[in-house]
Design an enzyme around this catalytic site. Sequence first.
Site, PDB file in Angstrom:
ATOM      1  CG  LEU A   1      -1.748  -1.181   1.611  1.00  0.00           C
ATOM      2  CD1 LEU A   1      -2.341  -0.994   2.996  1.00  0.00           C
ATOM      3  CD2 LEU A   1      -2.859  -1.356   0.591  1.00  0.00           C
ATOM      4  N   PRO A   2       1.626   1.523  -1.050  1.00  0.00           N
ATOM      5  CG  PRO A   2       2.413   1.755  -3.216  1.00  0.00           C
ATOM      6  CD  PRO A   2       1.773   0.770  -2.294  1.00  0.00           C
ATOM      7  CG  HIS A   3       0.085   5.381   2.373  1.00  0.00           C
ATOM      8  ND1 HIS A   3       0.036   6.280   3.392  1.00  0.00           N
ATOM      9  CD2 HIS A   3       0.524   4.228   2.923  1.00  0.00           C
ATOM     10  CE1 HIS A   3       0.404   5.695   4.525  1.00  0.00           C
ATOM     11  NE2 HIS A   3       0.711   4.442   4.266  1.00  0.00           N
ATOM     12  N   GLY A   4       1.092   8.403   0.559  1.00  0.00           N
ATOM     13  CA  GLY A   4       1.719   9.610   1.105  1.00  0.00           C
ATOM     14  C   GLY A   4       0.772  10.785   1.048  1.00  0.00           C
TER      15      GLY A   4
ATOM     16  CB  THR B   1      -3.779   6.263  -1.116  1.00  0.00           C
ATOM     17  OG1 THR B   1      -4.235   4.947  -1.181  1.00  0.00           O
ATOM     18  CG2 THR B   1      -4.934   7.190  -0.912  1.00  0.00           C
TER      19      THR B   1
END
Lengths: 148, 576
Positions: free
Chosen positions: A65-68, A103
């Site tokens: 779930l790469p997110h920032g 996201t």
Amino acid sequence: MNLKKILTSDDIILSLSASTKKEVIREMVECLHQRGKIEDKEAALQAIMEREKKMSTGLEKGVALPHGKCEAVKELVAAIALKHEGVDFGCLDGQPAKIFIMTLSPLNRSGPHIQFLAEITRLLKNKEKREKILQAQSEEEVLEILCS
Amino acid sequence: MNLSPHFYQKRWLIFFLVFVFVGLNTLLAQEAKFEMGHKMTLLVIQLAIIVIAARFIGLLFSQLLHQPRVLGELVAGMVIGPYALGAISLPFLNGPLFPKGPGFLPVSPELYGLAVVASIVLLFMSGLETDLPTFLRFSVVGSVVGLGGVVLSFFLGTLIAVLLLPGVNSFLSPAALFLGALSTATSVGITARILNERRKMSSPEGVTILAGAVLDDVLGIVILAIVVGISRVQIGGSEVEWGHIGTIALKAFGFWVIATALGILSANRLTRGLKRLRSQDAIAGVALGLALFVAGLAEVAGLAMIIGAYIMGLSLSQTDIASELRNRIHGVYNFLVPVFFCVMGMMVNFAAMKRILVFGVIYALLAIIGKVVGCGLPAYLMGFNWRGAFRVGAGMLPRGEVTLIIAGVGLSAGAIGSDLFGVAIVTLLIASLIAPSLLVKSFEGGSGLRKETLLKKEEAGCRIKLEFPSFHIASFIRNRIIEAFENEEFFVHRLNIDGMIYHIKKEDVFITLHQKEGMIELSASEDNRALVSLIVMEEILALKDLFEAVQKVKKPEMVCEELASGLLSDEEEKFN
């Protein structure tokens, strides 16, 4: 949470060409940038990589779930990508990641960010669903399986 | 032109009449203005005395006597009311502070009006606080217990009126009906406080009482609507037929079911609309306005206003703005509700009660038996042992706001006199005073269950426990977690009880956060495990960053030395 309000079939990459963690993130950011959802792709990339530095967002069972959060987006944007061969994403179980959910949310604005990731995680708990997504033939099918 | 003397006489008469008319009118207007001014002055002074007396005697009850504050507020009303100190004539007011009002009510219509508004706020809040999921989860056993208590209490209340009250010879007479209705409602506030203190809120007895009390209040309100309907027909001089009762009951129940269903179904849409106001105060204001409006609609439909207020509260109780609404309305509630209890206390006429003292004692006794047996017996049949059944019965004993409202409506409609009103209030006081000690004692001993029953323990869900080395670090993390949820547009509400318990809510997501010294525990349904885990994880990672950043700045000792140096330097040194 209604995922179809956030995700469309255009936000789905059926087969990534990337073969490393950084390449996966870059390709997904590029996809969102091309669709006009990200203004500054370097800022978006930096936000996600910063988060990855703290701790990998690779979970278990081939899901990452790469997110920032950054100013490069005006509202929550998301993308789903698949890599059937898998990519080493530093997952908790040591297995390669095959399903990636990215996201990005605005930095100083309230709104669902983690809630979106949590909803996807909840749906992907289902083994059958994960397998069906990996076997899907079209972007629309991925979306349908995920939201069903 | 010659005019006759008759004409001049007539003209003089007309002139005189006009003069008298204008003069009288001015005089009357001034008189009315004076009258209005006097009424408002009196109302403001009455309110001042009520607010102060209710606060003081309420505090005396809660802090010195360890009794519920509402009982103190009721007693305050009895002491300062028109049947006690309030009847003393005061020279600067040219009369008593609380002169007897016209009609059936012993207080002025203005003051009673304020009490009515307070009762709407009170019931709106009760609706907002109703734990609908708990009620639905334990609805079978709760309904059986609640219904048992209502049926037996109502029957005993009307029976004793028919047997002992002079002039009451039918179960359908307004006095009998009101005395029956007065026995039905349960106030769960006192019981909830005790259960909470004893950590028995989620015990089988606890959830049964909570679910039963919700049904009791609802049935009490519906019974009130039916009783009001029948009484209006009877007081109007008409005969009541069974068909007519059926129509009234159907209307009351129909209004209740349809309005509640509509309310709950449209609550989320309404909430979304309210959120567009983008101001919590505006949301609370409009919601309260809607509660008053629906209360008015209920009255127009021939039902009691509190039904509308309760339905409005109940409808919004499951939305994510419910806790914020409760927070915002708390100020109005805190001001108005003691006024309501105090005004109700004012209506107790001790002299009138003397006439029916024996009746009052028997009525109070039967009201207690009605609840203990009426709720205890079904509880036994549902699988509790006698100990458990007694706990449930004792927990259903306290009477509260719904009883008072029913009594107030009965008194204002002329269905019951001030003597029976007094009996109802004293019964409420006795039941509420007995219940706490009875309940505490009943919870001594072992399990209250006889066998495996319909009662199932609350689903455990997921629990995430975090241990930190100190209370301060845990508090810091707690605040960060709360902030993170707020950033995700969750509503966070700190429970108004001892300890740090927070309810975190958004749409159908409900999370509880509890901090005890250095420990933080988050509970949620299994479906929301990922959400809780991810939020907590992100906050801990952010904290790691924060600590690393602090270490990079300077050594903390050096920062402190810089801050401390120069604190004692005198003015000259500063300027030099």
